[in-house]
Design a protein around this motif. Structure first.
Motif, PDB file in Angstrom:
ATOM      1  N   ARG A   1      32.167   3.513  37.745  1.00 62.40           N
ATOM      2  CA  ARG A   1      31.282   4.670  37.786  1.00 62.40           C
ATOM      3  C   ARG A   1      29.838   4.286  37.474  1.00 62.40           C
ATOM      4  N   PHE A   2      29.622   3.365  36.564  1.00 63.38           N
ATOM      5  CA  PHE A   2      28.267   2.886  36.299  1.00 63.38           C
ATOM      6  C   PHE A   2      27.698   2.192  37.538  1.00 63.38           C
TER       7      PHE A   2
ATOM      8  N   GLU B   1      24.490   3.401  39.848  1.00 66.82           N
ATOM      9  CA  GLU B   1      23.362   2.507  40.089  1.00 66.82           C
ATOM     10  C   GLU B   1      23.078   2.380  41.588  1.00 66.82           C
ATOM     11  N   ILE B   2      24.139   2.207  42.383  1.00 65.54           N
ATOM     12  CA  ILE B   2      23.975   2.090  43.824  1.00 65.54           C
ATOM     13  C   ILE B   2      23.427   3.390  44.408  1.00 65.54           C
ATOM     14  N   GLU B   3      23.926   4.516  43.926  1.00 66.86           N
ATOM     15  CA  GLU B   3      23.467   5.811  44.412  1.00 66.86           C
ATOM     16  C   GLU B   3      21.998   6.025  44.071  1.00 66.86           C
ATOM     17  N   ALA B   4      21.594   5.631  42.882  1.00 59.47           N
ATOM     18  CA  ALA B   4      20.202   5.795  42.467  1.00 59.47           C
ATOM     19  C   ALA B   4      19.269   4.948  43.334  1.00 59.47           C
ATOM     20  N   ALA B   5      19.688   3.726  43.633  1.00 58.45           N
ATOM     21  CA  ALA B   5      18.872   2.827  44.458  1.00 58.45           C
ATOM     22  C   ALA B   5      19.024   3.129  45.945  1.00 58.45           C
ATOM     23  N   ARG B   6      20.133   3.789  46.285  1.00 59.56           N
ATOM     24  CA  ARG B   6      20.476   4.098  47.672  1.00 59.56           C
ATOM     25  C   ARG B   6      20.569   2.837  48.528  1.00 59.56           C
ATOM     26  N   SER B   7      20.914   1.748  47.889  1.00 60.94           N
ATOM     27  CA  SER B   7      21.108   0.480  48.595  1.00 60.94           C
ATOM     28  C   SER B   7      21.805  -0.487  47.655  1.00 60.94           C
TER      29      SER B   7
ATOM     30  N   HIS C   1      26.398   3.305  51.134  1.00 63.66           N
ATOM     31  CA  HIS C   1      25.143   2.552  51.048  1.00 63.66           C
ATOM     32  C   HIS C   1      25.257   1.064  51.377  1.00 63.66           C
ATOM     33  N   GLY C   2      26.466   0.554  51.570  1.00 67.39           N
ATOM     34  CA  GLY C   2      26.618  -0.852  51.924  1.00 67.39           C
ATOM     35  C   GLY C   2      26.320  -1.098  53.398  1.00 67.39           C
ATOM     36  N   ASP C   3      25.837  -2.276  53.714  1.00 70.45           N
ATOM     37  CA  ASP C   3      25.544  -2.636  55.096  1.00 70.45           C
ATOM     38  C   ASP C   3      26.779  -3.282  55.723  1.00 70.45           C
ATOM     39  N   LEU C   4      27.588  -2.462  56.368  1.00 69.51           N
ATOM     40  CA  LEU C   4      28.829  -2.958  56.934  1.00 69.51           C
ATOM     41  C   LEU C   4      28.640  -3.656  58.280  1.00 69.51           C
ATOM     42  N   THR C   5      27.389  -3.847  58.669  1.00 66.64           N
ATOM     43  CA  THR C   5      27.151  -4.724  59.814  1.00 66.64           C
ATOM     44  C   THR C   5      27.195  -6.194  59.390  1.00 66.64           C
TER      45      THR C   5
END
Length: 293
Positions: free
Chosen positions: A19-20, A24-30, A68-72
């Motif tokens: 959850r942490f 963090e990923i959601e806040a950075a959106r990347s 937010h992950g780059d699945l390419t």
């Protein structure tokens, strides 16, 4: 983790960690490719432990990567895809299936479909077949339909099969269901199984234009099969759902008149559909259909 998969303290720690990380990923959106691969690898290992307390932290991490992950990135796609398929297999191995986990895992498998199209198709095809379909399609088919574009890009023939099966089958049960899959204690909204299933058709109708762009040939086949299926399951799209149904207007929005006539001609030529039905389905007048300059 491998040595003590049933350790409650470890499960609690991993729940907090996931959850942490997700926040963090959601806040950075990347998320950087390196970190994304690390979290996807952890998710796969948690999932393959086949322990219920470890599935939720894996699901939370994968949801963050889904958004937010780059699945390419090929390496990330491969790991994420393996974790997604393992998670869906785990959710479906229970009776009844773990609903929250299976819904998330269906979306994960679809998003990573290209990682292993054969294995992904083998899993997702189960949603379309009885007895699984009759029992769970109202909960699972809308999520299958939501992510039809990655499927189309990787395996357009399976996308056609999704259209054929979703439009060619129906859940007629009007038993009450909780809106969103779980009854809220704050605002307990409800739906019914038929309405929930109809969302799958709505999603497919909304995506039709892009499907045709990705693969005109398979998109045309999908339209034809959808029209035939809709005719076979007539009664779908009553007035209470008119705003969201994949009605004749859907085809008009995504195709020009000449394209609609071509679709109608193909339906008649390849599927044995009557001219009258094809014209009604694709919004073409019979005069226009028969016109020869």
């Amino acid at each position: 983790m491998a040595a003590t998969p049933d350790d409650a303290t470890l499960a609690s720690l991993l729940n907090r960690l996931s959850r942490f990380v997700a926040m963090e990923i959601e806040a950075a959106r990347s998320v950087t490719p390196e970190r994304a691969i690390a979290w996807a690898t952890l998710s796969e290992r948690l999932t393959r432990a086949n322990r219920f307390p470890l599935i939720d932290p894996a699901r939370v991490l994968m949801q963050a990567l889904f958004q937010h992950g780059d699945l390419t990135e090929a390496a990330l796609l491969d790991i994420f895809g393996r974790a997604a398929r393992a998670m869906l297999g785990f959710a479906w191995s229970h009776s009844p299936p773990l609903q929250a986990t299976s819904v998330s895992a269906i979306r994960f498998v679809e998003k990573s479909f290209a990682a292993d199209a054969t294995a992904s198709r083998a899993l997702l095809d189960r949603i379309l077949r009885d007895p699984h379909f009759s029992q769970y399609a109202d909960r699972e088919a809308p999520w299958l339909s939501e992510q039809i574009l990655p499927i189309t890009a990787a395996d357009p023939a399976f996308a056609v099969e999704v259209y054929r099966c979703i439009y060619g089958q129906m859940i007629t049960d009007t038993a009450t269901s909780a809106l969103g899959g779980a009854r809220s204690r704050i605002m307990p909204l409800s739906s019914d199984r038929r309405q929930d299933y109809e969302d799958s058709r709505w999603h497919l109708g909304q995506s039709l234009g892009r499907v045709l762009e990705i693969s005109p040939e398979h998109g045309t086949r999908a339209v034809i099969d959808a029209v035939i299926g809709r005719a076979a399951t007539k009664g779908y799209g009553g007035s209470q759902h008119a705003g969201r149904s994949a009605s004749r207007g859907s085809w008009k929005k995504v195709t020009r008149p000449a394209q609609r006539r071509e679709l109608a001609e193909k339906a008649v030529a390849t599927k044995g559909v009557s001219i009258a039905l094809a014209c009604r389905a694709f919004g073409v007048s019979e005069t226009c259909f028969r016109y020869s300059p």
